[in-house]
Scaffold this motif. Structure first.
Motif, PDB file in Angstrom:
ATOM      1  N   ASP A  91      39.126  63.082  39.839  1.00  0.00           N
ATOM      2  CA  ASP A  91      40.241  62.177  40.100  1.00  0.00           C
ATOM      3  C   ASP A  91      40.620  62.165  41.580  1.00  0.00           C
ATOM      4  O   ASP A  91      41.353  61.287  42.024  1.00  0.00           O
ATOM      5  CB  ASP A  91      41.453  62.514  39.224  1.00  0.00           C
ATOM      6  CG  ASP A  91      41.971  63.919  39.451  1.00  0.00           C
ATOM      7  OD1 ASP A  91      43.190  64.102  39.452  1.00  0.00           O
ATOM      8  OD2 ASP A  91      41.149  64.845  39.599  1.00  0.00           O
ATOM      9  N   SER A 140      37.526  59.546  36.080  1.00  0.00           N
ATOM     10  CA  SER A 140      38.043  60.133  34.839  1.00  0.00           C
ATOM     11  C   SER A 140      36.925  60.477  33.864  1.00  0.00           C
ATOM     12  O   SER A 140      35.844  59.880  33.893  1.00  0.00           O
ATOM     13  CB  SER A 140      39.015  59.162  34.161  1.00  0.00           C
ATOM     14  OG  SER A 140      38.305  58.071  33.596  1.00  0.00           O
ATOM     15  N   PRO A 180      43.792  64.323  34.863  1.00  0.00           N
ATOM     16  CA  PRO A 180      44.709  63.775  33.862  1.00  0.00           C
ATOM     17  C   PRO A 180      43.932  63.133  32.705  1.00  0.00           C
ATOM     18  O   PRO A 180      42.769  62.800  32.850  1.00  0.00           O
ATOM     19  CB  PRO A 180      45.512  62.726  34.629  1.00  0.00           C
ATOM     20  CG  PRO A 180      44.876  62.564  35.945  1.00  0.00           C
ATOM     21  CD  PRO A 180      43.869  63.638  36.136  1.00  0.00           C
ATOM     22  N   GLU A 181      44.565  62.976  31.589  1.00  0.00           N
ATOM     23  CA  GLU A 181      44.032  62.347  30.374  1.00  0.00           C
ATOM     24  C   GLU A 181      42.946  63.164  29.692  1.00  0.00           C
ATOM     25  O   GLU A 181      43.054  63.465  28.520  1.00  0.00           O
ATOM     26  CB  GLU A 181      43.503  60.934  30.646  1.00  0.00           C
ATOM     27  CG  GLU A 181      44.556  59.968  31.087  1.00  0.00           C
ATOM     28  CD  GLU A 181      43.989  58.579  31.301  1.00  0.00           C
ATOM     29  OE1 GLU A 181      42.992  58.205  30.658  1.00  0.00           O
ATOM     30  OE2 GLU A 181      44.566  57.863  32.131  1.00  0.00           O
TER      31      GLU A 181
END
Length: 183
Positions: free
Chosen positions: A69, A93, A117-118
């Motif tokens: 990221d 990602s 993230p995610e």
């Protein structure tokens, strides 16, 4: 965190295209080479490997998906891999990496950041290793944090290696020699 809808594809010898999932194909739809190195060197500049029978006559350079990221870390890893003559699709990602993996049969390695993230790099590793179609692809995890339990957990889950950031040329040389030459 940056949002990106298309992967950053980098061909050996420079240039880029935003084609989704096209990084690992050695020829375009007309059968022409897409690699800058292959064109510049008359086909002998990069390491070129044949693809399976379903792609008869098509050759590709080893392709790596770089997942991070951080645009700075993505750019660094991409540049280091380019020096080693690999084609790189850089994405921001784990979810985007899985999309590419779902449509690209020519990926030879995934190098991913651990903390994103995610979907973490660990989650991406687990999904790859749980898939009968993807589990043979080597996954290398990177992190700026030297946490022994995290490193051990990733290696036990099937990671080929765990690199501490900043990634150095010697790290890339070691993993490409050990992993990609034997794939």
């Amino acid at each position: 965190m940056e949002a990106s809808s298309k992967p950053e594809e980098v061909t050996v010898g420079g240039g880029s295209r935003g084609d989704q999932g096209a990084c690992c194909r050695g020829t375009d739809g007309r059968g022409e080479e897409t690699s800058g190195a292959a064109k510049a060197a008359g086909g002998g500049g990069g390491r070129v490997v044949p693809v399976g029978d379903d792609d008869a006559g098509v050759v590709v350079e080893p392709c790596v998906i770089a997942v991070d990221d951080s645009s700075v870390d993505r750019a660094l890893v991409t540049a280091l891999l380019r020096r080693s003559k690999y084609r790189v699709t850089a994405v921001d990602s784990g979810k985007r990496a899985l999309e590419i993996l779902g449509s690209e049969p020519n990926v030879r390695m995934i190098i991913t950041d651990y903390w994103m993230p995610e979907m973490t790099g660990y989650d991406l590793l687990k999904k790859v290793k749980e898939s009968s179609q993807l589990k043979q692809i080597p996954v290398v995890i990177m992190s700026s944090e030297n946490v022994p339990t995290r490193i051990t957990r990733c290696l036990e889950e099937g990671a080929e290696d765990f690199l501490l950031k900043p990634v150095r040329p010697s790290d890339i040389s070691r993993i490409t020699t050990r992993i990609l030459v034997h794939v």
